[in-house]
Design an enzyme around this catalytic site. Structure first.
Site, PDB file in Angstrom:
ATOM      1  N   ASN A  28       0.858  -1.187   0.000  1.00 25.00           N
ATOM      2  CA  ASN A  28       0.000   0.000   0.000  1.00 25.00           C
ATOM      3  C   ASN A  28       0.898   1.242   0.000  1.00 25.00           C
ATOM      4  O   ASN A  28       1.485   1.571   1.023  1.00 25.00           O
ATOM      5  CB  ASN A  28      -0.901  -0.027   1.246  1.00 25.00           C
ATOM      6  CG  ASN A  28      -1.699   1.255   1.412  1.00 25.00           C
ATOM      7  OD1 ASN A  28      -1.792   2.058   0.488  1.00 25.00           O
ATOM      8  ND2 ASN A  28      -2.291   1.435   2.589  1.00 25.00           N
ATOM      9  N   HIS A  54      -9.925   1.654   4.552  1.00 28.58           N
ATOM     10  CA  HIS A  54      -8.682   1.916   5.291  1.00 28.58           C
ATOM     11  C   HIS A  54      -8.941   2.942   6.394  1.00 28.58           C
ATOM     12  O   HIS A  54      -9.702   3.901   6.186  1.00 28.58           O
ATOM     13  CB  HIS A  54      -7.598   2.426   4.330  1.00 28.58           C
ATOM     14  CG  HIS A  54      -6.242   2.400   4.955  1.00 28.58           C
ATOM     15  ND1 HIS A  54      -5.845   3.338   5.875  1.00 28.58           N
ATOM     16  CD2 HIS A  54      -5.211   1.524   4.833  1.00 28.58           C
ATOM     17  CE1 HIS A  54      -4.617   3.050   6.288  1.00 28.58           C
ATOM     18  NE2 HIS A  54      -4.211   1.941   5.661  1.00 28.58           N
ATOM     19  N   GLY A  94       4.410   1.629   4.760  1.00 33.39           N
ATOM     20  CA  GLY A  94       5.713   2.296   4.651  1.00 33.39           C
ATOM     21  C   GLY A  94       6.820   1.445   4.050  1.00 33.39           C
ATOM     22  O   GLY A  94       7.482   1.870   3.099  1.00 33.39           O
ATOM     23  N   GLU A 114      -7.306   5.333   7.432  1.00 28.54           N
ATOM     24  CA  GLU A 114      -6.997   6.717   7.086  1.00 28.54           C
ATOM     25  C   GLU A 114      -8.182   7.368   6.361  1.00 28.54           C
ATOM     26  O   GLU A 114      -8.347   8.580   6.399  1.00 28.54           O
ATOM     27  CB  GLU A 114      -5.704   6.773   6.252  1.00 28.54           C
ATOM     28  CG  GLU A 114      -4.481   6.551   7.138  1.00 28.54           C
ATOM     29  CD  GLU A 114      -3.261   5.997   6.433  1.00 28.54           C
ATOM     30  OE1 GLU A 114      -3.230   5.943   5.193  1.00 28.54           O
ATOM     31  OE2 GLU A 114      -2.324   5.582   7.156  1.00 28.54           O
ATOM     32  N   GLU A 143      -6.121  -4.338  10.477  1.00 30.23           N
ATOM     33  CA  GLU A 143      -5.105  -3.312  10.691  1.00 30.23           C
ATOM     34  C   GLU A 143      -5.455  -2.506  11.938  1.00 30.23           C
ATOM     35  O   GLU A 143      -6.242  -1.549  11.859  1.00 30.23           O
ATOM     36  CB  GLU A 143      -5.059  -2.356   9.494  1.00 30.23           C
ATOM     37  CG  GLU A 143      -4.640  -3.005   8.208  1.00 30.23           C
ATOM     38  CD  GLU A 143      -3.980  -1.993   7.270  1.00 30.23           C
ATOM     39  OE1 GLU A 143      -2.831  -2.229   6.897  1.00 30.23           O
ATOM     40  OE2 GLU A 143      -4.607  -0.977   6.937  1.00 30.23           O
ATOM     41  N   LYS A 196       0.045   4.332  -0.391  1.00 33.73           N
ATOM     42  CA  LYS A 196      -0.578   5.557   0.129  1.00 33.73           C
ATOM     43  C   LYS A 196      -0.322   6.727  -0.840  1.00 33.73           C
ATOM     44  O   LYS A 196      -0.248   6.505  -2.051  1.00 33.73           O
ATOM     45  CB  LYS A 196      -0.076   5.850   1.543  1.00 33.73           C
ATOM     46  CG  LYS A 196      -0.187   4.624   2.446  1.00 33.73           C
ATOM     47  CD  LYS A 196      -0.055   4.923   3.896  1.00 33.73           C
ATOM     48  CE  LYS A 196      -0.192   3.636   4.679  1.00 33.73           C
ATOM     49  NZ  LYS A 196      -0.361   3.819   6.092  1.00 33.73           N
ATOM     50  N   SER A 240       2.673  -1.552  10.440  1.00 28.01           N
ATOM     51  CA  SER A 240       4.106  -1.539  10.754  1.00 28.01           C
ATOM     52  C   SER A 240       4.859  -2.817  10.404  1.00 28.01           C
ATOM     53  O   SER A 240       5.867  -3.128  11.041  1.00 28.01           O
ATOM     54  CB  SER A 240       4.324  -1.211  12.238  1.00 28.01           C
ATOM     55  OG  SER A 240       3.926   0.108  12.508  1.00 28.01           O
ATOM     56  N   GLY A 273       1.872   2.673  10.992  1.00 31.32           N
ATOM     57  CA  GLY A 273       2.915   3.703  10.970  1.00 31.32           C
ATOM     58  C   GLY A 273       3.581   3.988  12.312  1.00 31.32           C
ATOM     59  O   GLY A 273       4.381   4.901  12.428  1.00 31.32           O
TER      60      GLY A 273
HETATM   61  P1  PGA Z   1       2.311   0.767   7.689  1.00 31.26           P
HETATM   62  O1  PGA Z   1       0.875   0.956   6.979  1.00 31.26           O
HETATM   63  O2  PGA Z   1       2.855  -0.540   7.229  1.00 31.26           O
HETATM   64  O3  PGA Z   1       3.102   1.940   7.232  1.00 31.26           O
HETATM   65  O4  PGA Z   1       2.046   0.773   9.168  1.00 31.26           O
HETATM   66  C1  PGA Z   1       0.008  -0.106   6.778  1.00 31.26           C
HETATM   67  C2  PGA Z   1      -1.247   0.375   6.146  1.00 31.26           C
HETATM   68  O5  PGA Z   1      -1.700   1.486   6.491  1.00 31.26           O
HETATM   69  O6  PGA Z   1      -1.832  -0.294   5.276  1.00 31.26           O
END
Ligand code: PGA
Length: 241
Positions: free
Chosen positions: A6, A94, A224, A96, A163, A8, A202, A169
């Site tokens: 992903n 998601h 990330g 976010e 998640e 983002k 993460s 993150g």
């Molecule tokens: P992250 O994000 O691996 O940066 O924690 C995961 C995600 O939001 O899908």
């Protein structure tokens, strides 16, 4: 196992070069075909799908509008458009986007529209830190699953991505016991047919060594770390080693 990248709101045309390593890796015997999926921003889907033409890497969007038909929605992209440009997957729900006001009801409409457009859905669920502290993880997940998948009978093309919001993150991941129990809880909600469940939050080349021991998982959604081809490949390699 499935590995979803992903990206983002990151990436430009110059990021395409970094995919060469992943393409080469995807053809090696280490990895079963079709198990790597990239979800770049909308602007890169076309370029990515052309780049992946002769290999088995899947491609997906990170969201879509709830209406699968064309319409006057400035700035929006729907599932039909994603399909048309070469996507086979779409991430929906998601945290976010939930944080921006996306409700379970809208998520449900988005999932239905994506399935109608013949996309596979990566449906994200997860509790906030506050909900975790209040011991509301299970009730939150139950609600998200119930309303998100309401009136959807055929769930074969849906992947659940668990998640925890507090893990995204942050560098913090759930304990082995908590993660195993939560995945079991989610899977038990789909008694008639087994449902694939991924973990996201993460994930990196270090903690994958522990995460892969959670043996009821079907894969990982990587944010990330997926922007680095080396880290993404390492995650896959270490999962199988
Ligand atoms: P992250 O994000 O691996 O940066 O924690 C995961 C995600 O939001 O899908």
């Amino acid at each position: 196992m499935y590995f979803v990248a992903n990206w983002k709101m990151y990436g430009s045309l110059s990021s395409l070069n970094s995919l060469n390593k992943v393409i080469k890796f995807s053809k090696s015997k280490d990895i079963k075909k079709g198990r790597l999926i990239y979800c770049p921003p909308f602007t890169l889907i076309d370029a990515f799908s052309k780049k992946f033409k002769n290999c088995q890497i899947g491609i997906g969007g990170q969201n879509c509008h709830e209406d699968d038909d064309y319409g006057p929605y400035t700035g929006s992209i729907n599932s039909r458009m994603l399909k048309n440009i070469g996507a086979q997957f779409v991430i929906i729900g998601h945290s976010e986007n939930r944080a921006e006001g996306e409700t379970d009801k809208v998520i449900n409409l988005k999932i239905k529209s994506a399935l109608k457009s013949k996309l596979k859905v990566i449906f994200c669920i997860g509790e906030t830190l506050k909900e975790k502290k209040q011991k509301k993880t299970k009730s939150t997940l139950s609600k998200q699953i119930h309303f998100g998948l309401k009136n959807i009978k055929n769930k074969a093309n849906i992947f659940i991505a668990y998640e925890p919001v507090w893990s995204i993150g942050s560098g913090v991941i759930p304990t082995h016991k908590d993660l195993f129990e939560t995945i079991k809880f989610i899977k038990n909600k789909f008694r008639d047919k087994p449902q694939r469940v991924l973990y996201g939050g993460s994930v990196n080349p270090k903690n994958i060594i522990n995460l892969k021991k959670v043996n009821n998982l079907d894969g990982f959604l990587v944010g990330g770390a997926s922007q680095s081809a080396k880290k993404f490949i390492d995650i896959v390699k270490k999962t199988y080693s």
